[in-house]
Design a protein around this motif. Sequence first.
Motif, PDB file in Angstrom:
ATOM      1  N   THR A   1       5.379  -5.427 -19.154  1.00 43.94           N
ATOM      2  CA  THR A   1       5.013  -4.550 -20.586  1.00 43.94           C
ATOM      3  C   THR A   1       3.490  -4.286 -20.578  1.00 43.94           C
ATOM      4  OG1 THR A   1       4.839  -4.619 -22.846  1.00 43.94           O
ATOM      5  CG2 THR A   1       4.543  -6.758 -21.822  1.00 43.94           C
ATOM      6  N   HIS A   2       3.271  -3.168 -21.250  1.00 42.86           N
ATOM      7  CA  HIS A   2       1.665  -3.269 -21.307  1.00 42.86           C
ATOM      8  C   HIS A   2       1.290  -3.487 -23.046  1.00 42.86           C
ATOM      9  CE1 HIS A   2       3.276   1.139 -21.893  1.00 42.86           C
ATOM     10  NE2 HIS A   2       2.719   0.816 -22.796  1.00 42.86           N
ATOM     11  N   ASP A   3       2.348  -4.183 -23.692  1.00 39.23           N
ATOM     12  CA  ASP A   3       2.013  -4.241 -25.192  1.00 39.23           C
ATOM     13  C   ASP A   3       1.618  -5.812 -25.206  1.00 39.23           C
ATOM     14  OD1 ASP A   3       2.767  -5.275 -27.507  1.00 39.23           O
ATOM     15  OD2 ASP A   3       3.955  -3.655 -27.971  1.00 39.23           O
TER      16      ASP A   3
ATOM     17  N   ASP B   1      11.701  -4.451 -16.855  1.00 40.28           N
ATOM     18  CA  ASP B   1      10.642  -3.392 -16.950  1.00 40.28           C
ATOM     19  C   ASP B   1      10.579  -2.441 -18.129  1.00 40.28           C
ATOM     20  OD1 ASP B   1       8.481  -1.856 -15.967  1.00 40.28           O
ATOM     21  OD2 ASP B   1       9.363  -1.189 -14.101  1.00 40.28           O
ATOM     22  N   GLU B   2       9.450  -2.911 -18.989  1.00 39.97           N
ATOM     23  CA  GLU B   2       9.608  -2.360 -20.166  1.00 39.97           C
ATOM     24  C   GLU B   2      10.783  -2.076 -20.892  1.00 39.97           C
ATOM     25  OE1 GLU B   2       6.342  -1.156 -21.370  1.00 39.97           O
ATOM     26  OE2 GLU B   2       5.047  -0.777 -19.707  1.00 39.97           O
ATOM     27  N   PRO B   3      11.664  -3.253 -21.325  1.00 37.51           N
ATOM     28  CA  PRO B   3      12.861  -3.204 -21.762  1.00 37.51           C
ATOM     29  C   PRO B   3      12.773  -2.442 -23.057  1.00 37.51           C
ATOM     30  CG  PRO B   3      12.202  -5.322 -21.775  1.00 37.51           C
ATOM     31  CD  PRO B   3      10.998  -4.554 -21.034  1.00 37.51           C
TER      32      PRO B   3
ATOM     33  N   ILE C   1      15.751  -1.190 -15.509  1.00 39.08           N
ATOM     34  CA  ILE C   1      14.706  -0.377 -15.069  1.00 39.08           C
ATOM     35  C   ILE C   1      13.825   0.436 -16.164  1.00 39.08           C
ATOM     36  CG2 ILE C   1      16.080  -0.303 -12.894  1.00 39.08           C
ATOM     37  CD1 ILE C   1      16.386   2.935 -13.609  1.00 39.08           C
ATOM     38  N   GLN C   2      12.709   0.853 -15.770  1.00 38.56           N
ATOM     39  CA  GLN C   2      11.788   1.406 -16.774  1.00 38.56           C
ATOM     40  C   GLN C   2      12.484   2.849 -17.335  1.00 38.56           C
ATOM     41  OE1 GLN C   2       8.006   1.808 -15.035  1.00 38.56           O
ATOM     42  NE2 GLN C   2       6.901   2.207 -17.407  1.00 38.56           N
ATOM     43  N   GLN C   3      13.180   3.320 -16.531  1.00 32.67           N
ATOM     44  CA  GLN C   3      13.476   4.788 -16.817  1.00 32.67           C
ATOM     45  C   GLN C   3      15.064   4.416 -17.462  1.00 32.67           C
ATOM     46  OE1 GLN C   3      12.798   4.290 -14.033  1.00 32.67           O
ATOM     47  NE2 GLN C   3      10.641   4.974 -13.997  1.00 32.67           N
TER      48      GLN C   3
ATOM     49  N   HIS D   1       0.835  -1.229   0.145  1.00 33.80           N
ATOM     50  CA  HIS D   1      -0.060  -0.147  -0.059  1.00 33.80           C
ATOM     51  C   HIS D   1       0.789   1.166   0.049  1.00 33.80           C
ATOM     52  CE1 HIS D   1      -2.673  -3.156   1.455  1.00 33.80           C
ATOM     53  NE2 HIS D   1      -3.947  -2.238   0.999  1.00 33.80           N
ATOM     54  N   TYR D   2       0.463   2.305  -0.825  1.00 35.28           N
ATOM     55  CA  TYR D   2       1.014   3.877  -0.629  1.00 35.28           C
ATOM     56  C   TYR D   2      -0.155   4.412   0.109  1.00 35.28           C
ATOM     57  CZ  TYR D   2       4.830   2.096  -3.433  1.00 35.28           C
ATOM     58  OH  TYR D   2       6.023   1.580  -3.922  1.00 35.28           O
ATOM     59  N   GLY D   3       0.109   4.776   1.396  1.00 37.77           N
ATOM     60  CA  GLY D   3      -1.100   5.368   2.234  1.00 37.77           C
ATOM     61  C   GLY D   3      -2.306   4.564   2.256  1.00 37.77           C
ATOM     62  N   ALA D   4      -3.380   5.140   1.625  1.00 33.29           N
ATOM     63  CA  ALA D   4      -4.705   4.460   1.649  1.00 33.29           C
ATOM     64  C   ALA D   4      -4.725   3.735   0.192  1.00 33.29           C
ATOM     65  CB  ALA D   4      -5.958   5.249   1.615  1.00 33.29           C
ATOM     66  N   HIS D   5      -3.827   3.759  -0.945  1.00 32.59           N
ATOM     67  CA  HIS D   5      -3.745   3.112  -2.000  1.00 32.59           C
ATOM     68  C   HIS D   5      -3.399   1.848  -2.347  1.00 32.59           C
ATOM     69  CE1 HIS D   5      -4.256   2.935  -6.443  1.00 32.59           C
ATOM     70  NE2 HIS D   5      -2.857   2.756  -6.394  1.00 32.59           N
ATOM     71  N   ALA D   6      -4.043   0.965  -2.523  1.00 33.47           N
ATOM     72  CA  ALA D   6      -3.419  -0.405  -2.768  1.00 33.47           C
ATOM     73  C   ALA D   6      -2.761  -0.778  -3.930  1.00 33.47           C
ATOM     74  CB  ALA D   6      -4.610  -1.504  -2.555  1.00 33.47           C
ATOM     75  N   ALA D   7      -1.359  -0.632  -4.063  1.00 30.83           N
ATOM     76  CA  ALA D   7      -0.827  -0.845  -5.394  1.00 30.83           C
ATOM     77  C   ALA D   7      -0.645  -2.248  -5.777  1.00 30.83           C
ATOM     78  CB  ALA D   7       0.648  -0.294  -5.206  1.00 30.83           C
ATOM     79  N   VAL D   8      -0.564  -3.197  -4.982  1.00 35.82           N
ATOM     80  CA  VAL D   8      -0.455  -4.604  -5.060  1.00 35.82           C
ATOM     81  C   VAL D   8      -1.308  -5.157  -4.277  1.00 35.82           C
ATOM     82  CG1 VAL D   8       1.003  -6.554  -5.157  1.00 35.82           C
ATOM     83  CG2 VAL D   8       1.515  -4.331  -6.460  1.00 35.82           C
TER      84      VAL D   8
ATOM     85  N   GLY E   1      -0.541  -5.267 -17.785  1.00 39.92           N
ATOM     86  CA  GLY E   1      -1.787  -4.551 -17.333  1.00 39.92           C
ATOM     87  C   GLY E   1      -1.525  -3.147 -17.595  1.00 39.92           C
ATOM     88  N   PRO E   2      -2.685  -2.315 -17.351  1.00 40.34           N
ATOM     89  CA  PRO E   2      -2.767  -1.067 -17.862  1.00 40.34           C
ATOM     90  C   PRO E   2      -1.891  -0.022 -16.741  1.00 40.34           C
ATOM     91  CG  PRO E   2      -4.755  -1.656 -16.788  1.00 40.34           C
ATOM     92  CD  PRO E   2      -3.995  -2.964 -16.910  1.00 40.34           C
ATOM     93  N   SER E   3      -1.631   1.029 -17.274  1.00 36.04           N
ATOM     94  CA  SER E   3      -0.629   1.941 -16.594  1.00 36.04           C
ATOM     95  C   SER E   3      -1.167   2.214 -14.950  1.00 36.04           C
ATOM     96  CB  SER E   3      -0.613   3.181 -17.529  1.00 36.04           C
ATOM     97  OG  SER E   3       0.388   4.086 -16.568  1.00 36.04           O
ATOM     98  N   GLY E   4      -0.200   2.079 -14.248  1.00 35.43           N
ATOM     99  CA  GLY E   4      -0.757   2.386 -12.821  1.00 35.43           C
ATOM    100  C   GLY E   4      -1.177   0.950 -12.018  1.00 35.43           C
ATOM    101  N   CYS E   5      -1.413  -0.112 -12.793  1.00 39.88           N
ATOM    102  CA  CYS E   5      -2.150  -1.122 -12.249  1.00 39.88           C
ATOM    103  C   CYS E   5      -1.047  -1.981 -11.205  1.00 39.88           C
ATOM    104  CB  CYS E   5      -2.286  -2.267 -13.089  1.00 39.88           C
ATOM    105  SG  CYS E   5      -1.064  -3.096 -13.903  1.00 39.88           S
ATOM    106  N   GLY E   6       0.439  -1.640 -11.211  1.00 45.20           N
ATOM    107  CA  GLY E   6       1.124  -2.032  -9.831  1.00 45.20           C
ATOM    108  C   GLY E   6       2.209  -3.082 -10.444  1.00 45.20           C
ATOM    109  N   LYS E   7       2.565  -3.051 -11.767  1.00 50.08           N
ATOM    110  CA  LYS E   7       3.589  -3.883 -12.392  1.00 50.08           C
ATOM    111  C   LYS E   7       4.889  -3.662 -12.070  1.00 50.08           C
ATOM    112  CE  LYS E   7       2.424  -2.722 -16.712  1.00 50.08           C
ATOM    113  NZ  LYS E   7       1.392  -1.463 -16.230  1.00 50.08           N
ATOM    114  N   THR E   8       5.236  -2.153 -11.707  1.00 54.89           N
ATOM    115  CA  THR E   8       6.824  -2.043 -11.602  1.00 54.89           C
ATOM    116  C   THR E   8       6.720  -2.117 -10.088  1.00 54.89           C
ATOM    117  OG1 THR E   8       6.838  -0.382 -13.256  1.00 54.89           O
ATOM    118  CG2 THR E   8       8.345  -0.224 -11.413  1.00 54.89           C
ATOM    119  N   THR E   9       5.904  -1.969  -9.247  1.00 59.25           N
ATOM    120  CA  THR E   9       5.678  -2.151  -7.846  1.00 59.25           C
ATOM    121  C   THR E   9       6.140  -3.664  -7.317  1.00 59.25           C
ATOM    122  OG1 THR E   9       4.209  -0.290  -7.342  1.00 59.25           O
ATOM    123  CG2 THR E   9       4.598  -1.756  -5.469  1.00 59.25           C
ATOM    124  N   LEU E  10       5.268  -4.390  -8.220  1.00 56.83           N
ATOM    125  CA  LEU E  10       5.293  -5.823  -7.924  1.00 56.83           C
ATOM    126  C   LEU E  10       6.575  -6.222  -8.353  1.00 56.83           C
ATOM    127  CD1 LEU E  10       4.333  -8.740  -7.468  1.00 56.83           C
ATOM    128  CD2 LEU E  10       2.979  -8.321  -9.663  1.00 56.83           C
TER     129      LEU E  10
END
Length: 341
Positions: free
Chosen positions: A199-201, A166-168, A87-89, A16-23, A40-49
């Motif tokens: 990936t989201h592709d 992560d999104e190589p 890493i993604q960036q 969780h990040y604060g009240a938000h459940a990322a995974v 999965g779509p952007s923000g669904c928790g892939k990088t966090t996982l």
Amino acid sequence: MPHLPPAIEVRNLSKHYGAHAAVQQVSFRVEAGQTLVLLGPSGCGKTTLLRMLNRLVEPDSGKVLINGHDARNQPAEQLRRGMGYVIQQVGLLPHYTVAENVAVVPQLLGHAPAAIEARTQELLRRLHMPSERFAGQYPSQLSGGQQQRVGLARALAADPPIVLLDEPFGALDPITRASIRREFRELPELRNKTMVLVTHDVTEAFELADQILLLDAGQVQQLGPPRELLLRPANDFVRRFFAAEQLALQLRALRLADVLPELSKTGDNQLLSNNQSTPNTLFPTASVQQALEQLSHAPAPASGEAVVWVQLPDSTVQPLTYATLMAAFGRAVRRLAHPSS
Ligand SMILES: Nc1ncnc2c1ncn2[C@@H]1O[C@H](COP(=O)(O)OP(=O)(O)OP(=O)(O)O)[C@@H](O)[C@H]1O
Ligand SMILES: [Mg+2]
């Protein structure tokens, strides 16, 4: 025979990040040498996982086991040395040259300078960035796609058994992306590696995955081989996620052995003669898509129908035409989607 634990096992992982459940309560296993794609779509928790696997993010609850050992019981640094990470960036060190960036981990591990140099040259050559031109350049002198390839070389430099990506290919245009992905699948460095790739592709996921984990809002929607998700979606989210590209994905998800069960029998096949074992030969593990690509290049003989040869485990071959392939493909899709009928 001793039973090996999976290379990676995740049990009920949550963050969780604060009240938000990322995974939320995610579980999966990756057997040694297999590739799991997190989709999965952007923000669904892939990088966090992904980052919980190498402890760049610590979970709130749940467990990560690497080769059967709890990741929490190993120093994070030691854990990460056994796991390449793209890493993604991209994250190249700006004041290091390309060669210095690739050498970071082998140097940490105390490899011999000559071995490091040879390895760096080899990796850069395979990724189409010859050392003569690129080794001495700095990241700011490279395009986004070139930086991404250096990131990939860096993750592979110390030959870790596990690679997290992560999104190589995220910074590449679709054409370069498809060609680098093809090269990537065939890199000898990646044979036998255990990989988790984000990936989201969807096309990318279908080309690279043994298993796909489809996430939405931090929760697992379905986990299984690509064709299971496609042909037997667990819910409407899964169905909608693949709807737009159904056919293209089916062509990639089904192998020749899935659509032509008779290929596993070896009764009346023609014997392989020397002059047939070349360009137009495929194995039963090839996807229908690959067979279609081969057929489109195969020379049409006098009869007018192009043929490719499928090479069976006993080295005999069986001819395959476009018409046979497409009819068998249609039957297989119906059979797999409606197993009872
Ligand atoms: N350090 C953080 N602090 C607060 N919230 C975070 C943090 N990292 C991620 N999040 C939130 O957690 C959720 C999952 O983020 P994550 O980066 O895992 O998504 P993603 O699936 O990788 O997305 P993308 O495809 O855009 O990269 C998002 O809602 C994000 O805003
Ligand atoms: Mg991400």
